[in-house]
Design a protein around this motif. Structure first.
Motif, PDB file in Angstrom:
ATOM      1  N   SER A 101      11.861  56.237  29.518  1.00  0.00           N
ATOM      2  CA  SER A 101      11.903  55.513  28.239  1.00  0.00           C
ATOM      3  C   SER A 101      11.000  54.268  28.318  1.00  0.00           C
ATOM      4  CB  SER A 101      13.336  55.063  27.957  1.00  0.00           C
ATOM      5  OG  SER A 101      13.712  54.131  28.966  1.00  0.00           O
ATOM      6  N   ILE A 102      10.843  53.587  27.197  1.00  0.00           N
ATOM      7  CA  ILE A 102      10.065  52.338  27.171  1.00  0.00           C
ATOM      8  C   ILE A 102      10.654  51.347  28.165  1.00  0.00           C
ATOM      9  CG2 ILE A 102       9.443  50.343  25.744  1.00  0.00           C
ATOM     10  CD1 ILE A 102       9.421  52.287  23.329  1.00  0.00           C
ATOM     11  N   GLU A 103      11.982  51.234  28.190  1.00  0.00           N
ATOM     12  CA  GLU A 103      12.641  50.269  29.093  1.00  0.00           C
ATOM     13  C   GLU A 103      12.401  50.673  30.552  1.00  0.00           C
ATOM     14  OE1 GLU A 103      14.151  51.844  26.496  1.00  0.00           O
ATOM     15  OE2 GLU A 103      13.991  50.113  25.156  1.00  0.00           O
ATOM     16  N   GLU A 104      12.522  51.968  30.843  1.00  0.00           N
ATOM     17  CA  GLU A 104      12.292  52.429  32.225  1.00  0.00           C
ATOM     18  C   GLU A 104      10.837  52.209  32.648  1.00  0.00           C
ATOM     19  OE1 GLU A 104      15.662  55.951  32.617  1.00  0.00           O
ATOM     20  OE2 GLU A 104      13.774  56.377  31.576  1.00  0.00           O
ATOM     21  N   MET A 105       9.910  52.470  31.726  1.00  0.00           N
ATOM     22  CA  MET A 105       8.486  52.254  32.046  1.00  0.00           C
ATOM     23  C   MET A 105       8.247  50.776  32.349  1.00  0.00           C
ATOM     24  SD  MET A 105       6.726  55.042  31.988  1.00  0.00           S
ATOM     25  CE  MET A 105       6.426  56.608  31.145  1.00  0.00           C
ATOM     26  N   SER A 106       8.829  49.932  31.528  1.00  0.00           N
ATOM     27  CA  SER A 106       8.616  48.502  31.694  1.00  0.00           C
ATOM     28  C   SER A 106       9.139  48.052  33.065  1.00  0.00           C
ATOM     29  CB  SER A 106       9.298  47.804  30.522  1.00  0.00           C
ATOM     30  OG  SER A 106       9.495  46.497  30.784  1.00  0.00           O
ATOM     31  N   ALA A 107      10.305  48.572  33.477  1.00  0.00           N
ATOM     32  CA  ALA A 107      10.856  48.210  34.794  1.00  0.00           C
ATOM     33  C   ALA A 107       9.955  48.740  35.913  1.00  0.00           C
ATOM     34  CB  ALA A 107      12.272  48.770  34.926  1.00  0.00           C
ATOM     35  N   ILE A 108       9.446  49.956  35.763  1.00  0.00           N
ATOM     36  CA  ILE A 108       8.569  50.536  36.805  1.00  0.00           C
ATOM     37  C   ILE A 108       7.288  49.721  36.922  1.00  0.00           C
ATOM     38  CG2 ILE A 108       7.072  52.536  37.308  1.00  0.00           C
ATOM     39  CD1 ILE A 108       9.385  54.281  36.133  1.00  0.00           C
ATOM     40  N   LEU A 109       6.681  49.388  35.788  1.00  0.00           N
ATOM     41  CA  LEU A 109       5.386  48.694  35.820  1.00  0.00           C
ATOM     42  C   LEU A 109       5.521  47.241  36.291  1.00  0.00           C
ATOM     43  CD1 LEU A 109       3.803  50.107  32.536  1.00  0.00           C
ATOM     44  CD2 LEU A 109       3.218  50.732  34.877  1.00  0.00           C
ATOM     45  N   ALA A 110       6.743  46.699  36.247  1.00  0.00           N
ATOM     46  CA  ALA A 110       6.953  45.319  36.715  1.00  0.00           C
ATOM     47  C   ALA A 110       7.060  45.262  38.238  1.00  0.00           C
ATOM     48  CB  ALA A 110       8.217  44.737  36.081  1.00  0.00           C
ATOM     49  N   GLN A 111       7.254  46.437  38.881  1.00  0.00           N
ATOM     50  CA  GLN A 111       7.413  46.455  40.345  1.00  0.00           C
ATOM     51  C   GLN A 111       6.050  46.316  41.015  1.00  0.00           C
ATOM     52  OE1 GLN A 111       9.352  50.194  41.050  1.00  0.00           O
ATOM     53  NE2 GLN A 111      11.198  49.589  39.943  1.00  0.00           N
ATOM     54  N   LEU A 112       6.019  45.514  42.084  1.00  0.00           N
ATOM     55  CA  LEU A 112       4.747  45.339  42.801  1.00  0.00           C
ATOM     56  C   LEU A 112       4.780  46.091  44.129  1.00  0.00           C
ATOM     57  CD1 LEU A 112       4.067  41.573  42.137  1.00  0.00           C
ATOM     58  CD2 LEU A 112       3.022  43.546  41.025  1.00  0.00           C
ATOM     59  N   SER A 171      -1.079  51.898  33.991  1.00  0.00           N
ATOM     60  CA  SER A 171      -0.861  50.829  34.965  1.00  0.00           C
ATOM     61  C   SER A 171      -2.173  50.126  35.289  1.00  0.00           C
ATOM     62  CB  SER A 171      -0.233  51.420  36.239  1.00  0.00           C
ATOM     63  OG  SER A 171      -0.266  50.485  37.290  1.00  0.00           O
ATOM     64  N   ALA A 172      -3.214  50.903  35.546  1.00  0.00           N
ATOM     65  CA  ALA A 172      -4.504  50.297  35.899  1.00  0.00           C
ATOM     66  C   ALA A 172      -5.115  49.568  34.707  1.00  0.00           C
ATOM     67  CB  ALA A 172      -5.462  51.375  36.411  1.00  0.00           C
ATOM     68  N   ARG A 187       6.723  56.892  40.820  1.00  0.00           N
ATOM     69  CA  ARG A 187       8.100  56.528  40.442  1.00  0.00           C
ATOM     70  C   ARG A 187       8.460  57.104  39.073  1.00  0.00           C
ATOM     71  NH1 ARG A 187       7.522  50.382  42.717  1.00  0.00           N
ATOM     72  NH2 ARG A 187       7.883  50.914  44.887  1.00  0.00           N
ATOM     73  N   ALA A 188       7.518  57.009  38.151  1.00  0.00           N
ATOM     74  CA  ALA A 188       7.787  57.539  36.801  1.00  0.00           C
ATOM     75  C   ALA A 188       7.939  59.062  36.850  1.00  0.00           C
ATOM     76  CB  ALA A 188       6.656  57.141  35.860  1.00  0.00           C
ATOM     77  N   SER A 189       7.080  59.750  37.615  1.00  0.00           N
ATOM     78  CA  SER A 189       7.152  61.220  37.687  1.00  0.00           C
ATOM     79  C   SER A 189       8.458  61.671  38.332  1.00  0.00           C
ATOM     80  CB  SER A 189       5.990  61.782  38.506  1.00  0.00           C
ATOM     81  OG  SER A 189       4.790  61.274  38.049  1.00  0.00           O
ATOM     82  N   ALA A 190       8.963  60.880  39.279  1.00  0.00           N
ATOM     83  CA  ALA A 190      10.231  61.243  39.915  1.00  0.00           C
ATOM     84  C   ALA A 190      11.361  61.240  38.885  1.00  0.00           C
ATOM     85  CB  ALA A 190      10.539  60.276  41.065  1.00  0.00           C
ATOM     86  N   LEU A 191      11.299  60.326  37.911  1.00  0.00           N
ATOM     87  CA  LEU A 191      12.308  60.353  36.834  1.00  0.00           C
ATOM     88  C   LEU A 191      12.120  61.604  35.970  1.00  0.00           C
ATOM     89  CD1 LEU A 191      12.593  56.678  35.476  1.00  0.00           C
ATOM     90  CD2 LEU A 191      14.154  57.928  36.964  1.00  0.00           C
ATOM     91  N   THR A 192      10.871  61.918  35.632  1.00  0.00           N
ATOM     92  CA  THR A 192      10.611  63.090  34.778  1.00  0.00           C
ATOM     93  C   THR A 192      11.146  64.372  35.416  1.00  0.00           C
ATOM     94  OG1 THR A 192       8.680  62.099  33.733  1.00  0.00           O
ATOM     95  CG2 THR A 192       8.752  64.496  33.768  1.00  0.00           C
ATOM     96  N   LEU A 245      -0.913  54.381  41.434  1.00  0.00           N
ATOM     97  CA  LEU A 245      -0.341  55.657  41.896  1.00  0.00           C
ATOM     98  C   LEU A 245       1.129  55.504  42.290  1.00  0.00           C
ATOM     99  CD1 LEU A 245      -3.310  56.580  41.786  1.00  0.00           C
ATOM    100  CD2 LEU A 245      -2.890  57.865  43.880  1.00  0.00           C
ATOM    101  N   ILE A 246       1.484  54.343  42.812  1.00  0.00           N
ATOM    102  CA  ILE A 246       2.900  54.105  43.143  1.00  0.00           C
ATOM    103  C   ILE A 246       3.730  54.088  41.855  1.00  0.00           C
ATOM    104  CG2 ILE A 246       4.527  52.373  44.031  1.00  0.00           C
ATOM    105  CD1 ILE A 246       2.335  51.657  46.125  1.00  0.00           C
ATOM    106  N   HIS A 247       3.245  53.382  40.836  1.00  0.00           N
ATOM    107  CA  HIS A 247       3.940  53.380  39.534  1.00  0.00           C
ATOM    108  C   HIS A 247       4.061  54.812  38.990  1.00  0.00           C
ATOM    109  CE1 HIS A 247       2.691  48.923  38.734  1.00  0.00           C
ATOM    110  NE2 HIS A 247       3.809  49.005  39.413  1.00  0.00           N
TER     111      HIS A 247
END
Ligand code: ATP
Length: 299
Positions: free
Chosen positions: A288-299, A253-254, A271-276, A266-268
């Motif tokens: 997944s790639i799609e889930e990562m992309s959605a997480i990283l698009a969040q501000l 993310s950084a 969120r990703a670790s909560a899925l894991t 850290l927020i990104h």
């Protein structure tokens, strides 16, 4: 920006048993799951799924497991330099699980422990200043130190996750820009917790320190004031790989934003670790790639 993860890869085989095998006994079991793991592979796959150009530099043996490791990693967006070690086995874990949810794990480390610096140096020597070099605790202390030294010499940003713990890690801090530790590792290596632990590592030369605190979230110390980020809500099923997901996503993310580690990273990561933690397995549990992309698009 290119990330190089230099670490281990391991095959995880889970076997379900009704009771623990006793010495001298032969018992029946059933196949639970097969997955790829190893902290090096975990972190590299997480960063690559985030869209960061990532190479995994990892030792494998000279047997059938090396082939299945290569085939599984070929399905991921990570570039692999699998360093074949003649006469050795690839690393693997046998995980026994019982109906009451207990498990016992045996892990071999012949490939990771015996990686020599000269095996991995060619990969690091391609790196450009500002590229990221990521290490964990599975390689020997001497190899980790030699590779960190070369990464620093090339002007790379170095990130280190001292897990599994080794006493010799105390000598590595002056070579580390960014450290990720959980609470137990922080206590063992600094004798302190929270901000006091981060202060010990800053005094040894570490620029940014991230302490992960399980369900209590994470702490970042390094920029201005230390900041805390809460864990994201999760229905916890299996926490394997939570720390690797957190570190990989925070770094990606950084670096994808050209930023230093910050609150958004850290927020990104949370969120990703909560899925894991809400899924079983290792690579199979990571977003997944799609889930990562959605997480990283969040501000
Ligand atoms: P592991 O060794 O299991 O991979 P770790 O000990 O390195 O993990 P933790 O501090 O346990 O790392 O977890 C890393 C991050 O994962 C936490 O900062 C948090 O964001 C997330 N996490 C862990 N456990 C939970 C949980 N129960 N609920 C929600 N998030 C969690």
């Amino acid at each position: 920006m290119h990330a190089y993860v230099i670490g281990n890869v391991a095959v995880d085989e889970t076997i379900r048993v009704e009771q623990w095998p006793l010495a001298g006994a032969s018992i029946f079991g059933s196949h639970g799951s097969s997955d790829l793991g190893g902290k090096g592979a975990n972190q590299a796959v997480v960063m690559a799924r985030c869209g960061l150009t990532t190479s995994l530099v990892a030792p494998v043996g000279a047997e059938f497991r090396a082939q299945s490791i290569a085939e599984r990693l070929a399905t991921e967006p990570v570039e692999c330099r699998l360093l074949r070690q003649e006469g050795r086995s690839s690393d693997f874990s046998i995980i026994f699980t019982t109906p009451d949810g207990e498990n016992a794990i045996v892990t071999t480390t012949d490939a990771a422990e015996n990686l020599r610096p000269e095996d991995a140096l060619p990969a690091i020597r391609e790196a450009q200043p500002g590229d990221l070099a990521v290490f964990q605790g599975n390689l020997s202390g001497a190899t980790t130190e030699a590779l960190l030294t070369e990464a620093r010499r090339r002007g790379m940003v170095t990130a280190f996750n001292p897990s599994p713990l080794r006493p010799s890690f105390q000598d590595l801090w002056p070579l580390v820009d960014i450290a990720f530790l959980n609470a137990g590792e922080a206590l063992a290596l600094t004798g302190a917790s929270g901000e006091a632990a981060a202060a010990v590592l800053h005094a040894r030369g570490v620029r940014d320190v991230v302490l992960t605190l399980g369900a209590d979230g994470a702490l970042l110390s390094g920029g201005s004031a230390p900041l805390r980020v809460a864990a994201a809500p999760a229905n916890v099923v299996d926490t394997t790989g939570a720390g690797d997901t957190f570190m990989g996503v925070a770094l990606a993310s950084a670096f994808l934003r050209g930023a230093r580690l910050d609150e958004l990273a850290l927020i990104h990561a949370a969120r990703a670790s909560a899925l894991t933690v809400s899924r079983k397995g290792t690579l199979n549990a990571f977003p997944s790639i799609e889930e990562m992309s959605a997480i990283l698009a969040q501000l």
